[in-house]
Structures are given as structure tokens and as C-alpha cells.
Design an enzyme around this catalytic site. Sequence first.
Site, short mmCIF file in Angstrom:
data_model
loop_
_atom_site.label_atom_id
_atom_site.label_comp_id
_atom_site.label_asym_id
_atom_site.label_seq_id
_atom_site.Cartn_x
_atom_site.Cartn_y
_atom_site.Cartn_z
CG ASP A 101 -0.66 0.85 -1.99
OD1 ASP A 101 -0.99 1.02 -0.80
OD2 ASP A 101 0.46 0.44 -2.34
CG HIS A 111 -3.65 -1.91 -5.61
ND1 HIS A 111 -3.19 -3.19 -5.43
CD2 HIS A 111 -2.55 -1.13 -5.77
CE1 HIS A 111 -1.87 -3.21 -5.48
NE2 HIS A 111 -1.45 -1.97 -5.68
#
Length: 281
Positions: free
Chosen positions: A103, A248
Site C-alpha cells: 500500500d 507497504h
Amino acid sequence: MKDHQIYTSRRTALRLALGLGAATAVRLSAADPAGTPVRPGGEPAPPAAGAPAHAGAGPAAHRLRPMTGQAPHRFHPAPPPVRTRPFEEMPELGRDAMVLTFDDGPDPLHTPDILATLRRYEVRAMFFVCGEMADGNRDLLREMADDGHVVGNHSWSHPLIPPLPRSRIRDELGSTSEVIEKTLGAPPLWYRAPYGAWNRNSFEIGAAMGMEPLAWTVDSLDWTTPGTDTIVRRVGEGAGPGVIVLSHDAGGDRSQSVAALRRYLPALIEEGYRPTVPRRS
């Protein structure tokens, strides 16, 4: 939302991501790590076209093939149903399948290293990008797509969704989808709410834009920078059929995330897991 903003507001929203149940199934197929799409039951689908290498990464022995090669350039599937919960796992992809997701990017500092590791092991992943990051790093979007990864929508500026009016949610998702479509030639088919905080408006607007909502099964909590060993342990302990792993590639210092991927990815493969991505049909 830039790095420090994501970090400082993430803790206050984290609890909103908990307690979500399993989602209603959608017809899915998976792509194997060598780049050949596989339908449920193990039947191989026709291979897609090859992908170019990353300009700064030197020649590699293998290349992943993008899943969109057999579809029209601007393929738009039928709008999905409006769901009440996001997908949190994908057991229909196979007993040996797992889904790795990243992400907040793309980030020119960390995303290339993650892409290089995925390429080394011929593995596909899902990248949920923020529009304000994607807009300035379109070359990385193209590299993701060229390597066969799925590019999803993670809003424009990473806001907490539930308090927003419908018009703002529509702008956040629509602007990001527009950047992705203009760059890659097709809109995203998946989206993830920042902080995992969904509401009815986001489900309705996402579906109207042709996107399915995807959450996660295992949160590596790599954004807290707990140490590479801890990230590796969390992913390993959470591994299982259909598991979706959240990590991430942006939003702060992601050097631990990069280092952890280099360790847990080959370990997962050694244990017999097949990191893959869903393909809607």
C-alpha cells in the site's frame, strides 16, 4: 497523503480495520508465479505477452507476463455487486495460494527494490497506490503492470473515508482511477480503503466505478517499523491458503519492509506456497 501524514494518522484509524467478516465470493482465478494464468481446478489459461525489464535494473533471466495481454486494451468488465464487507481472504485461489499486497506507493525510494525482489522470484503481487504518489511516479506504475502485478486504487490522499461526503469519496477514488487508466490503458478493478475503514458510501461508489473491495488477512504492521525479524515472523506465522498479506512500499521509511520481503518470500515458496494475484472474470 505524504509519508509523515500517513504515519501520524494511521494509529487513530487502525481499530476501524478490525472485526470485519468474510466477504461474499466473486468468481476469481489466479495467476501462477511463472506468469501463466491458472483457472480454478488447475487448468492453464493461454499465456500473455512478455514484459520489458525495468530501465535501471539490468538484464534478468526471467520476465513475468502481464495478465492483460489476452484482453482488449480497454477491457471493462461488468460492474460488481455492491458489497457490505471487503474480501479478507481468497481460498478459492487454491490451497497453495497466497496474495501479497503493498500500500501507499509508488515510492521511487522503496518500490523499485520490492519490484526487483518480486521479479527475482517470478512472483506477482498487488499494489494499492495513492493517486498523489502515482501521478508523479507513472514510470513505476508502468513497471508494475509490465511485470504482471495488479495495480489497485488506495484513494488519492489517503484520508479516513467514513467521515467524508459522497462527493469527496467519489473524487478520491475517481481521480486515482483516472491516473491509473491514463497511464496503463485500463482502470483498476480493485480498491482498498485507507486504514481499512469502509462504509456503505465507499462500497457503493467503488462498485459503480467497477472495483471490488479488498482488505487483508495478515497485517505485517511494517509501518510501525518493528524490525525486519518481526515482520518476517508475522508473515510466516500468518501464512495459509488464501491469506492476503498487507505490507507497504511507501508512507515512511520502508527499508525494513524491503529487507523482510527478501527473507519471507523465498521462505514461503520453500514451504510450498504460491504467491499469486486474483484475476476477475
